[in-house]
Design a protein around this motif. Sequence first.
Motif, short mmCIF file in Angstrom:
data_model
loop_
_atom_site.label_atom_id
_atom_site.label_comp_id
_atom_site.label_asym_id
_atom_site.label_seq_id
_atom_site.Cartn_x
_atom_site.Cartn_y
_atom_site.Cartn_z
N LEU A 39 0.83 -1.20 0.00
CA LEU A 39 0.00 0.00 0.00
C LEU A 39 0.87 1.25 0.00
N ARG A 40 0.29 2.34 -0.45
CA ARG A 40 0.99 3.62 -0.41
C ARG A 40 0.05 4.70 0.10
N VAL A 41 0.60 5.60 0.91
CA VAL A 41 -0.14 6.75 1.41
C VAL A 41 0.58 8.01 0.94
N ALA A 42 -0.19 8.96 0.45
CA ALA A 42 0.40 10.22 -0.01
C ALA A 42 -0.47 11.39 0.44
N VAL A 43 0.20 12.49 0.75
CA VAL A 43 -0.49 13.75 1.02
C VAL A 43 -0.20 14.64 -0.18
N VAL A 44 -1.25 15.06 -0.88
CA VAL A 44 -1.07 15.80 -2.12
C VAL A 44 -1.77 17.16 -2.05
N HIS A 45 -1.07 18.19 -2.48
CA HIS A 45 -1.65 19.52 -2.64
C HIS A 45 -2.18 19.59 -4.06
N PRO A 104 -0.39 19.47 -9.31
CA PRO A 104 -0.42 18.80 -8.00
C PRO A 104 0.98 18.62 -7.44
N LYS A 105 1.10 18.82 -6.14
CA LYS A 105 2.39 18.67 -5.47
C LYS A 105 2.28 17.64 -4.36
N THR A 106 3.15 16.64 -4.39
CA THR A 106 3.17 15.62 -3.34
C THR A 106 3.93 16.15 -2.14
N VAL A 107 3.25 16.24 -1.01
CA VAL A 107 3.84 16.77 0.22
C VAL A 107 4.46 15.66 1.05
N PHE A 108 3.86 14.47 0.99
CA PHE A 108 4.35 13.31 1.75
C PHE A 108 3.95 12.07 0.97
N THR A 109 4.84 11.08 0.92
CA THR A 109 4.50 9.80 0.33
C THR A 109 5.34 8.71 0.97
N GLN A 110 4.72 7.58 1.22
CA GLN A 110 5.43 6.47 1.87
C GLN A 110 4.75 5.15 1.50
N ALA A 111 5.55 4.13 1.22
CA ALA A 111 5.03 2.81 0.91
C ALA A 111 4.99 1.96 2.18
N TYR A 112 4.00 1.09 2.26
CA TYR A 112 3.83 0.21 3.41
C TYR A 112 3.42 -1.17 2.91
N ARG A 113 3.55 -2.15 3.78
CA ARG A 113 3.06 -3.49 3.45
C ARG A 113 2.53 -4.15 4.70
N THR A 114 1.56 -5.01 4.51
CA THR A 114 1.02 -5.79 5.62
C THR A 114 0.83 -7.21 5.14
N ASN A 115 1.08 -8.17 6.04
CA ASN A 115 1.01 -9.59 5.67
C ASN A 115 -0.32 -10.19 6.10
N PRO A 144 4.22 19.87 7.24
CA PRO A 144 4.06 21.23 7.79
C PRO A 144 2.64 21.76 7.59
N VAL A 145 2.20 22.61 8.49
CA VAL A 145 0.89 23.25 8.34
C VAL A 145 0.91 24.06 7.05
N PRO A 146 -0.07 23.84 6.17
CA PRO A 146 -0.10 24.57 4.89
C PRO A 146 -0.30 26.07 5.09
N PRO A 147 0.30 26.89 4.24
CA PRO A 147 0.15 28.34 4.36
C PRO A 147 -1.21 28.80 3.82
N ASN A 201 -4.82 29.47 2.69
CA ASN A 201 -5.94 28.56 2.52
C ASN A 201 -5.57 27.31 1.74
N ALA A 202 -4.26 27.03 1.61
CA ALA A 202 -3.80 25.88 0.84
C ALA A 202 -4.33 24.57 1.40
N ASN A 203 -4.57 24.52 2.71
CA ASN A 203 -5.05 23.29 3.33
C ASN A 203 -6.35 22.79 2.71
N ASP A 204 -7.16 23.71 2.16
CA ASP A 204 -8.42 23.32 1.55
C ASP A 204 -8.22 22.44 0.32
N TYR A 205 -6.99 22.44 -0.22
CA TYR A 205 -6.70 21.68 -1.43
C TYR A 205 -5.85 20.44 -1.15
#
Length: 223
Positions: free
Chosen positions: A149-155, A160-171, A192-195, A197-201
């Motif tokens: 699985l992968r989780v990403a935080v995208v603006h 689009p700008k990827t703020v955070f991304t990380q791969a994970y696995r579970t058995n 980081p806290v978005p500047p 009103n960027a958080n809305d996106y």
Amino acid sequence: MLDERLTVVAQATPGRRVFGLRPAIALSLAAMLLATPASAQSITDRFKSLFGGDDPAPAPSQEGGATAAPPQDTDLTCPEVTVRSGASTYAVGLPNKPAAGSDLRYQATISRMARSCTLSDGQIKAKIGIQGRVIAGPAGAPTSVDVPLRVAVVHEGVQPKTVFTQAYRTNVAMTPDGNEPFTLVIEDVVYPVPPGNANDYYVFYIGFDPLALKPEPRKGRSK
């Protein structure tokens, strides 16, 4: 000005306001989701705490139960969590065969999602829960299955700008029934806290990522 003591939580319901919740509701949700320290909870318990038990719908709040509330001088929200397009299923077939029809060994799907957010020291720390199921195909599944699985935080935006991304696995241990649930609670999403009103996106994207099962390439020694 953001208050560092502000803790926010939310069910994975599109468009739900979090930082802007009324004080009594925010505190009720916080108490429901974060009452037990994460270190003392099993993965199943932590996932249930994100969903507020077995019911995926938000639990009703009780007005008047709060004794104090942090300042509500911000419109920040805990971003919506959604499955990225094209990454909602993960199918594996026999070697060198398409993962379809009689050659399908197993297929994994995502059934439920949840997230909670905490604001501290100018950082948003998110906890994301993913629940799904692995079903054996006609070709028969192995006794043990790795689910990537992968989780990403995208603006989101024009670019689009990827703020955070990380791969994970579970058995997942498969049984003769060939229909097994899986659960993954991710607790290391920090950005980081978005500047302004960027958080809305901002959006939390989750999905299957087969590349997460491949070993990372070795870094060459510098000359």
